[in-house]
Design an enzyme around this catalytic site. Structure first.
Site, PDB file in Angstrom:
ATOM      1  N   GLU A 127      70.836  54.464 171.838  1.00  0.00           N
ATOM      2  CA  GLU A 127      69.383  54.772 171.452  1.00  0.00           C
ATOM      3  C   GLU A 127      68.806  54.106 170.421  1.00  0.00           C
ATOM      4  OE1 GLU A 127      69.690  58.869 169.881  1.00  0.00           O
ATOM      5  OE2 GLU A 127      71.714  58.510 168.799  1.00  0.00           O
ATOM      6  N   ASP A 160      64.812  58.358 171.223  1.00  0.00           N
ATOM      7  CA  ASP A 160      65.163  57.587 170.135  1.00  0.00           C
ATOM      8  C   ASP A 160      64.983  56.066 170.656  1.00  0.00           C
ATOM      9  OD1 ASP A 160      65.325  59.157 167.680  1.00  0.00           O
ATOM     10  OD2 ASP A 160      67.289  59.586 168.476  1.00  0.00           O
ATOM     11  N   HIS A 214      60.634  80.645 170.848  1.00  0.00           N
ATOM     12  CA  HIS A 214      61.292  81.725 171.718  1.00  0.00           C
ATOM     13  C   HIS A 214      60.130  82.085 172.525  1.00  0.00           C
ATOM     14  CE1 HIS A 214      64.473  83.071 168.303  1.00  0.00           C
ATOM     15  NE2 HIS A 214      64.765  82.003 169.303  1.00  0.00           N
ATOM     16  N   CYS A 243      70.598  60.821 178.705  1.00  0.00           N
ATOM     17  CA  CYS A 243      70.373  62.169 178.438  1.00  0.00           C
ATOM     18  C   CYS A 243      69.098  62.371 177.686  1.00  0.00           C
ATOM     19  CB  CYS A 243      71.426  62.721 177.618  1.00  0.00           C
ATOM     20  SG  CYS A 243      71.759  61.589 176.091  1.00  0.00           S
TER      21      CYS A 243
HETATM   22  C1  PEP Z   1      67.708  60.833 172.453  1.00  0.00           C
HETATM   23  O1  PEP Z   1      67.473  60.213 171.492  1.00  0.00           O
HETATM   24  O2  PEP Z   1      67.148  60.383 173.706  1.00  0.00           O
HETATM   25  C2  PEP Z   1      68.415  62.315 172.506  1.00  0.00           C
HETATM   26  C3  PEP Z   1      68.646  62.676 173.714  1.00  0.00           C
HETATM   27  O3  PEP Z   1      68.959  62.881 171.504  1.00  0.00           O
HETATM   28  P1  PEP Z   1      67.850  63.388 170.540  1.00  0.00           P
HETATM   29  O4  PEP Z   1      66.768  63.939 171.318  1.00  0.00           O
HETATM   30  O5  PEP Z   1      68.616  64.748 170.118  1.00  0.00           O
HETATM   31  O6  PEP Z   1      67.574  62.705 169.224  1.00  0.00           O
HETATM   32 MG    MG Z   2      68.610  60.697 169.560  1.00  0.00          MG
END
Ligand code: PEP
Ligand code: MG
Length: 567
Positions: free
Chosen positions: A428, A452, A186, A499
């Protein structure tokens, strides 16, 4: 120089103020009139809640609505029947209110601390914050007051709790240094919202830094420098000026479309963890949601959220985005994401184990609750379903079959939903990258999860210091995996986005443009910076750089070439 976690960007130069926590020691004693003692506790709790409520109101104005909700959350947690009943029964057993509070709240705190996940550690620090507040009321002592600091103060404190932050006058605070907390704590969230440079988890900061010292807080690199010499001071003043100038210049990209130098349109999306984040993302000028990590809904709850609860959360995000695309990832439990009430067995190798889509397909009745909620929410906006941790086409087919089953049920029950809802894949795993051509034929879209993908491709656990040097997307192995995903997705005509954190790395932007990636999904504060990076590359320039970089053999050479090109 002291090293810590770079939690809030910027460079602050100022004078150290070490915030000393109040002395909350007391003599535990037995009580006879337990009703009077319970009433004394209740009175202290009421005053604490009143003050916290006033702080939340003030914070709405000084920091923001979302951050003020952290304080409102404190009130709910303090009034939680589990905590209050625990304290009352300890008093019934003859304990004084102070001891009952400390023992009961510590039990809850330890329970949260024993859970691996960051979200639960946040709860533990909330409990500690509440304990300090109520204990101070019981003992009639003042908690740390940061409301009257002189201009140019660098706050040094063991842990900057939300209640302390509520009193901060941001004009007077040049930087924040704490001894605990990570990027998602936080204190980090609030420091970023206040735009105060912050370095967290600097060990023994309160002992090493003293009142009146001059210090530099480098929130970009996670460094704290005490008593800098003149040369260093002028170097950092210059860096602070450059940072401020860059930030001002980024404002030129607000409200603008995301286009490459030769006018190719891209989508700038945000990653979120709850419906409130969607509002923040829109405030930061995002055009879509590229990843809603739905597991945060599950982590925030005490039991599996019902179809209705999930539906409300997904609908709220869809409504906030006013028809813009919202990619919602189905539950990604397991790996480093533990949800205690789900009672998953400890595994020797959780990242290779019972995680994400593997768990969901093994528990189809639970999974269907989420799929039904997503389908129902799709009547209120452009919701897309994303499946995490896919390794083979069979998994995608099974999820799509369950989606069809849910559609059939909802039709019979008379619910509205988007008949053509898209089901895409979070790319991923090394397996998914290798069969991107096969998956592209059956997935509606790809979104590359580089967090990942990097780990699985390099067989490197980011949390393990000894192999962290291998965790980098500049290795040719990771770049080839990313390229294979994008190129095959584009060839098949499906949307390809990213992402993972790499989407916000401006060094990678030209490669992603060259391969034809469409959507960049980043955290809210990175939106303008990423839009700028995209605007600087034409397809032709990006292709030329790509050709050169993809011939390189080491991560070091790749990074150096990308850095040179970015200059
Ligand atoms: C990723 O693996 O790149 C991802 C965006 O998911 P997380 O970080 O939640 O595993
Ligand atoms: Mg992931």
């Amino acid at each position: 120089m002291y090293e810590g976690v770079n939690a809030s960007e910027g460079i602050g130069i100022g004078t150290v103020v070490v915030a000393v926590e109040p002395d909350l020691s007391f003599e535990p004693h037995a009580v006879e009139d337990v009703d009077a003692e319970k009433a004394r506790y209740k009175a202290a709790l009421d005053v604490f809640c009143e003050k916290t409520n006033a702080q939340a109101e003030r914070m709405k104005v000084t920091v923001g609505e979302n951050e003020a909700e952290i304080m409102s959350g404190h009130i709910m947690l303090a009034q939680d029947p589990g905590l209050v009943d625990g304290i009352n029964s300890a008093i019934d057993g003859g304990m004084c209110a102070e001891q009952a509070l400390v023992e009961t709240s510590t039990m809850f705190e330890n329970m949260f601390l024993s859970m691996d996940d960051e979200m639960f550690r946040l709860r533990a620090s909330d409990i500690a914050d509440i304990r300090t507040g109520i204990l101070a009321e019981l003992l009639g002592r003042e908690v740390v007051d940061l409301s009257a600091l002189p201009a140019g103060s660098i706050i040094v404190v063991h842990d900057l709790t939300p209640s302390m932050t509520a009193t901060i006058d941001k004009e007077n605070v040049a930087g924040i240094v704490t001894e605990v907390g990570g990027r998602t704590s936080h204190s980090a969230i609030i420091a970023r919202a206040l735009e105060i440079p912050a370095v967290l988890s600097v060990s023994n900061a309160c002992g090493a830094l003293h009142n009146g010292m001059t210090a530099i807080v480098d929130g970009i690199n996670g460094h704290v420098i005490s008593e800098p010499d003149d040369e260093m001071l002028s170097d950092y003043r210059e860096r602070a000026e450059v940072f401020a100038e860059e930030k001002r210049a980024l404002e030129a990209f607000r409200g603008k479309p995301t286009v490459t130098a030769d006018g190719d349109k891209k989508v700038l999306a945000c990653n979120i963890g709850n419906p409130d984040d969607a509002k923040t993302a829109v405030d930061h000028d995002c055009e879509a949601i590229g990843l809603f990590r739905s597991e945060f809904l599950f982590m925030d709850a005490k039991e599996l959220p019902s179809e209705e609860e999930q539906f409300e959360a997904y609908r709220s995000v869809a409504t906030t985005l006013k028809g813009a695309p919202v990619i919602i990832r189905t539950l990604d439990v397991g790996g480093d994401k533990e949800i205690p009430y789900m009672n998953l067995q400890k595994e020797d190798n959780p990242f290779m184990g019972y995680r994400a889509v593997r768990y969901c397909l093994d528990n189809p009745q639970e999974y269907k609750v989420q799929l039904r909620a997503l389908l129902r929410a799709s009547a209120f906006g452009d919701i897309k379903i994303m499946v995490p941790l896919v390794t083979c086409v069979e998994e995608l087919r099974q999820v799509k079959a369950l989606v069809e089953e849910c559609k059939e049920e909802l039709r019979t029950e008379g619910y509205k939903f988007n008949e053509n809802i898209e089901v895409g894949i979070m790319m991923e795993t090394a397996a998914a990258a290798n069969i991107a051509d096969i998956l592209a034929e059956e997935a509606a879209f790809f979104s590359i999860g580089t967090n990942d993908l990097t780990g699985y491709t390099m067989a490197s656990d980011r949390g393990n210091d000894k192999v962290a040097y291998l965790y980098s997307w500049y290795y040719p192995a990771v770049l080839r995996a990313i390229k294979n995903i994008i190129v095959n997705g584009v060839k098949q005509g499906i949307m390809v986005g990213m992402c993972g954190e790499a989407a916000a790395d401006p060094l990678l932007t030209p490669l992603l443009i060259s391969w034809g990636m469409e959507e960049f999904s980043v955290s809210a504060p990175s939106v303008l910076k990423t839009r700028k990076a995209i605007s600087q590359w034409s397809k032709a320039d990006a292709d030329a750089l790509e050709e050169k970089v993809m011939k390189l053999k080491t991560a070091e050479e790749v990074k150096a070439a990308l850095e040179e090109a970015a200059r």
